[in-house]
Scaffold this active site. Sequence first.
Site, mmCIF file in Angstrom:
data_model
loop_
_atom_site.group_PDB
_atom_site.id
_atom_site.type_symbol
_atom_site.label_atom_id
_atom_site.label_comp_id
_atom_site.label_asym_id
_atom_site.label_seq_id
_atom_site.Cartn_x
_atom_site.Cartn_y
_atom_site.Cartn_z
ATOM 1 N N ASP A 198 -17.365 23.846 40.298
ATOM 2 C CA ASP A 198 -17.654 22.609 41.047
ATOM 3 C C ASP A 198 -19.142 22.621 41.367
ATOM 4 O O ASP A 198 -19.874 23.533 40.931
ATOM 5 C CB ASP A 198 -16.794 22.537 42.335
ATOM 6 C CG ASP A 198 -16.547 21.100 42.815
ATOM 7 O OD1 ASP A 198 -17.530 20.420 43.181
ATOM 8 O OD2 ASP A 198 -15.387 20.657 42.829
ATOM 9 N N GLY A 213 -22.106 24.226 39.152
ATOM 10 C CA GLY A 213 -22.808 23.534 38.073
ATOM 11 C C GLY A 213 -22.473 22.054 38.071
ATOM 12 O O GLY A 213 -21.917 21.531 39.043
ATOM 13 N N ASP A 214 -22.804 21.424 36.952
ATOM 14 C CA ASP A 214 -22.655 19.976 36.816
ATOM 15 C C ASP A 214 -21.748 19.707 35.613
ATOM 16 O O ASP A 214 -22.101 20.067 34.479
ATOM 17 C CB ASP A 214 -24.054 19.370 36.590
ATOM 18 C CG ASP A 214 -24.003 17.885 36.291
ATOM 19 O OD1 ASP A 214 -22.920 17.273 36.402
ATOM 20 O OD2 ASP A 214 -25.064 17.338 35.935
ATOM 21 N N PHE A 215 -20.590 19.103 35.866
ATOM 22 C CA PHE A 215 -19.650 18.935 34.749
ATOM 23 C C PHE A 215 -20.082 17.870 33.751
ATOM 24 O O PHE A 215 -19.420 17.657 32.748
ATOM 25 C CB PHE A 215 -18.209 18.761 35.226
ATOM 26 C CG PHE A 215 -17.908 17.673 36.222
ATOM 27 C CD1 PHE A 215 -18.520 16.432 36.190
ATOM 28 C CD2 PHE A 215 -16.926 17.903 37.191
ATOM 29 C CE1 PHE A 215 -18.197 15.438 37.093
ATOM 30 C CE2 PHE A 215 -16.607 16.914 38.120
ATOM 31 C CZ PHE A 215 -17.241 15.673 38.066
ATOM 32 N N HIS A 233 -10.566 10.036 37.723
ATOM 33 C CA HIS A 233 -10.421 8.753 38.434
ATOM 34 C C HIS A 233 -11.651 8.410 39.286
ATOM 35 O O HIS A 233 -11.806 7.271 39.703
ATOM 36 C CB HIS A 233 -9.134 8.726 39.286
ATOM 37 C CG HIS A 233 -9.184 9.506 40.558
ATOM 38 N ND1 HIS A 233 -8.318 9.277 41.606
ATOM 39 C CD2 HIS A 233 -9.986 10.530 40.963
ATOM 40 C CE1 HIS A 233 -8.600 10.096 42.594
ATOM 41 N NE2 HIS A 233 -9.594 10.866 42.236
#
Length: 324
Positions: A198, A213-215, A233
């Site tokens: 996350d 991190g950054d998804f 969503h």
Amino acid sequence: MSGSAADRLARQADGYLVTQLLHTAVVLGVPDALAGGPRDAVDLAGELGARPGPLHRVLRGLAAEEVLAETGDGRFALTDTGRLLCAGVPGSLRDWVATRGGLYFGAAAGLPAAVRDGSTPYETVHGLPFFAHLSADPARLATFQAAMADRSAREAGAVVAAYDAGGFSSVVDVGGGRGTLLRAVRERAPGADVVLFDLPEVVAGSDLPAAGGDFFTAVPAGADAYLLSRVLHDWDDGDALRVLRTCRAAMRPDSVLLVVEAVLPERAADDAAAVRMDLHMLLLLHGCERTATEYAALCAAAGLRLTRDVPTDAGVHVLEARPA
Ligand code: SAM
């Protein structure tokens, strides 16, 4: 209009009051103060830093909503519903209520504008995108993550009961928040290597093996299974596709991706909770709830094929996807 239709409409229009009654109870600490047994407003007021008169009226309002029960001697007791507003009880919705009455409440008044001009009310009110605004204040972020954990605690057991995760030896929970679902999966797959992934500020201090991190950029590669619970969503189709492509790039040819989401029903009345969640997305983010067909199309565009749609007892589905 019949009397009962008018009564129903008037009650629906007063929904704002009910949200704030529940929120006031949580903010003042009423449920926890009543956990030891019934009390009256005068007795409670000193402890809660409140004035007895208005507090009595709020307690009576909560009794009208069957969150409290009147004992007949001026005291109020928790009902089974009220007990769910206590901190730390199994199934607690305390933080869930706090997000509705606090964090989200101001945005709701922007719904007409969202419909007219396509704006995102939360951003209009707070001047920042949703997750950036949460990250700007640790207490705010903690309330949101606790609310997600409230909901996830209700869903996680149903997810692992419906979908057999026992064979996984490595699992990455992408956008996993506090890792409630990941813990439930690990219980079913003891010994599995798990990673909670996350934003760095969200995973900081987690007792689970974690990576920040950054998804939209990259997620840990090579796991048996990737979880994406209530993540897609939050995003419009373009951004949801970016998340799916990042996951696809990290997957082995035999990895599996489990998308855990509510699935919009054919008729709104068949799943009012999913329809309400879709409206939350309209108010707060750029996302939306989707039908199973829409998830299948997004997966296909990311090089994944939807292989199973497993409903659970908690309203969410587990959509299993594999590299196409
Ligand atoms: N999976 C959890 C659950 O089911 O309760 C949390 C779902 S919450 C709606 C979405 C999660 O996405 C949040 O934990 C948030 O911090 C995370 N998130 C948002 N933007 C992210 C990003 N760019 N990279 C990684 N995680 C992100």
